[in-house]
Design an enzyme around this catalytic site. Sequence first.
Site, short mmCIF file in Angstrom:
data_model
loop_
_atom_site.label_atom_id
_atom_site.label_comp_id
_atom_site.label_asym_id
_atom_site.label_seq_id
_atom_site.Cartn_x
_atom_site.Cartn_y
_atom_site.Cartn_z
N ARG A 549 0.82 -1.19 0.00
CA ARG A 549 0.00 0.00 0.00
C ARG A 549 0.86 1.25 0.00
O ARG A 549 1.92 1.30 0.63
CB ARG A 549 -0.91 0.03 1.23
CG ARG A 549 -1.98 -1.03 1.24
CD ARG A 549 -2.88 -0.86 2.46
NE ARG A 549 -2.10 -0.87 3.70
CZ ARG A 549 -2.55 -0.37 4.85
NH1 ARG A 549 -3.73 0.22 4.89
NH2 ARG A 549 -1.81 -0.43 5.94
N SER A 609 7.94 -5.40 6.61
CA SER A 609 7.61 -6.52 7.50
C SER A 609 8.38 -7.78 7.14
O SER A 609 7.81 -8.84 6.86
CB SER A 609 6.09 -6.79 7.44
OG SER A 609 5.38 -5.65 7.85
N ASP A 663 5.57 -3.42 12.55
CA ASP A 663 4.17 -3.14 12.84
C ASP A 663 3.90 -2.95 14.34
O ASP A 663 2.99 -2.23 14.73
CB ASP A 663 3.27 -4.24 12.27
CG ASP A 663 3.72 -5.64 12.67
OD1 ASP A 663 4.76 -5.76 13.34
OD2 ASP A 663 3.04 -6.61 12.29
#
Length: 928
Positions: A549, A609, A663
């Site tokens: 994203r 990540s 995260d």
Amino acid sequence: MDSIGSAGLRQGEEALSHPEEGLPRPSDSSELVQECLQQFKVTRAQLQQIQASLLGSMEQALRGQASPAPAVRMLPTYVGSTPHGTEQGDFVVLELGATGASLRVLWVTLTGIEGHRVEPRSQEFVIPQAVMLGAGQQLFDFAAHCLSEFLDAQPMSKQGLQLGFSFSFPCHQTGLDRSTLISWTKGFRCSGVEGQDVVQLLRDAIQRHGAYNIDVVAVVNDTVGTMMGCELGARPCEVGLVVDTGTNACYMEEARHVAVLDEDRGRVCVSVEWGSFSDAGALGPVLTTFDHTLDHESLNPGAQRFEKMIGGLYLGELVRLVLAHLARRGVLFGGGTSPALLSRGSILLEHVAEMEDPSAGAARVHAILQDLGLSPGASDVELVQHVCAAVCTRAAQLCAAALAAVLSRLQHGREQQTLQVAVATGGRVCERHPRFCSILQGTVMLLAPECDVSFIPSVDGGGRGVAMVTAVAARLAAHRRLLEETLAPFRLNHDQLAAVQAQMRKAMVKGLRGEASSLRMLPTFVRATPDGSERGDFLALDLGGTNFRVLLVRVTTGVQITSQIYSIPESVAQGSGKQLFDHIVDCIMDFQQKQGLSGQSLPLGFTFSFPCRQLGLDQGILLNWTKGFNASDCEGQDVVNLLREAITRRQAVELNVVAIVNDTVGTMMSCGYEDPRCEIGLIVGTGTNACYMEELRNVAGVPGDSGRMCINMEWGAFGDDGSLAMLSTCFDASVDQASINPGKQRFEKMISGMYLGEIVRHILLHLTSLGVLFRGQQTQRLQTRDIFKTKFLSEIERCLRPTLPPPLQGAFLSTVGDCWPWVVARSALEDEVGEAMTHLFALSSSLAPSDSLALRQVRAILEDLGLPLTSDDALMVLEVCQAVSQRAAQLCGAGVAAVVEKIRENRGLEKLAVSVGVDGTLYKLHPQ
């Protein structure tokens, strides 16, 4: 509808219009004869009114509504399960009241093998009239004597006998082996028994007799015994119907609907006790003058009005009253009567059955009437047959209306559009009156068309069913023990959780010092949390899978987010590093152009990540690719630098990469914007991790003694040094060994969504091997890895009523999305901020009010997996899911407790007010 069903339906329709269908037409058509027969005719509308009235009374009694008093009792029997075919053993059964003035003792052997049935041994004893009307102790002493006499004649071992007591009178049951007699029926009137526990009276009598050591395990009525003794078939047998001396029905009700039980799980057999149904509005129009006479002359005037229109004790008497009336009026027997015809009880159920049966012929009817001292002519024989048919047809129709009410209740309680169920039938009326059963079945089809019902006759009058109740109770007790033993290691006590907390505290200290520890305690170079003053426009990039994203975040007095998802083709993900990062920058340029940002230099935050070793806020060395990525020339490189080089190659874009984060840190910082007390980040999703603000003086790998720094704990690896061995089960070991990284991430494998479903599957396999689940039948589907997904736990427990612990000291905040944004807001960067929940327990407000929804969800999930299950299976699977989920949440809580205690002690505080920012699909989707 099949041919049998169609025939039954026609029989029901014909019975409504022509009660005497199939018999010769009466030659005498006088008004008096027609008047008598017309009284017994019941219309469809009247039957529907009785059905509706009885259903309303049932629901009123289930709710525990005492005023006005319900017309039926709806007594729970504490039988919570039907047989599943594996029950085995030898059992003694004592039947009292099932067949009127007799008592029966049976020896029942259950083999647990389908198709292999051992015929029960039995002996019947006639109860003297003096005993039926005498003292209660005399009756139970008589029963104990009969029991001993029967056992004396049996060749097998009689040590440790288990007895099922069939006591077929209205009782208030408070346990499987506790039952208080409400009132005598069926001609019994023993003193000193009403209001007493009949099981205790029997136990006392057995003890006084002293011949055998017998354990009275269960007390049931004959209706329950009939249902429980039903042979296993394609559909569940969950209704019992008895039409014998008296009449009654039972069925398996959802326990949540039985107010007196205060129980939300499973089902319980409820005895309707419909013999006492006496709604004047519904029954009044179908009561005849003969019904009133019979009731007035009975032992219990005004009571059991419904039973007196159906039960075998009364059908012969109704026929006798009609025949005597017609004889007195000169219509029958030339106006002559006899002492027998005028004496109560002279015409029995057996007489009615024979006279009604057209195949018996006129000669048999003639002989029965002659035995009564009558001199019947040819026309008399025909008329008597019609009287018998009219009385029995009405009885079958009324019984059908009541049964239709039970089926409707069962259907509505299960919330099923079409109910498929088997009804076990027992009693001499059902057994000896084929026409009664045909009319009953056809009328049920008319009154309950949405119910697909099959009728299964009782094999031995319910005696086997009483033994089955006893056997099922023994099976459930054994299975309960095995289930508790299996789940015991998952039920952690306070001391065990405190030990986990202490172990984690030690591992945290070692990791911070740089010593060997299962917790890495990695510095993130994030030195402060948001204070709400952050403003500006920022870009965010989130890379962690085949899609990524790009986000534009505008921070003013609030937060406005615009985002777009881009795909990464497999050829790019597994090509060169240059190709991958050029593709990422091309997507950023496309996003900027669409948002009108071309040419603007905006600060960018990078959520990456994949495993990294972070050297600074904007420095992260890729350790290794995961999740299908394998781009060359990236491992061992600073991914922020690789992104910056790609930006330089694309000179048309101006970007300032400010920070790279994981995260967990992002969650803490995002929630920190909502709550300035948020200094802990927690991820509980596919994996699990935590971070928190540590005093810089305690971080050995970073220079400086003042201020704080966010520490990425990487707590999924906690316990890899063996410190969690005392809590690990054989099921955890199986899941670990089958994983791609055996021996690693042990804490994560007991908590996170990637593994909980697998733990449950291994437990289910174990319980199946013990015969506790799925009748011991192993299926290939259950042996398939990952077939039981963690989302199933969430779907199941979403339907449970909340069972949450007391509120914690502090709040938990939850966000939607990856939620790392505020980590770089202090450095002029922001990412997505989702909805924030201000308290962990706010989730409970949306929970469904009943565990029964969860049980239906269990059934749906397991049936979809092709697993054969019973209601007992659904309950146990639910318990397994709860135990695994609860342990996961408790271990996670123990970890958080270690973190908050570390913060509190760091600051020398007696009490700490702190919030925890939480993200992850398991936390968000699992409501408990």
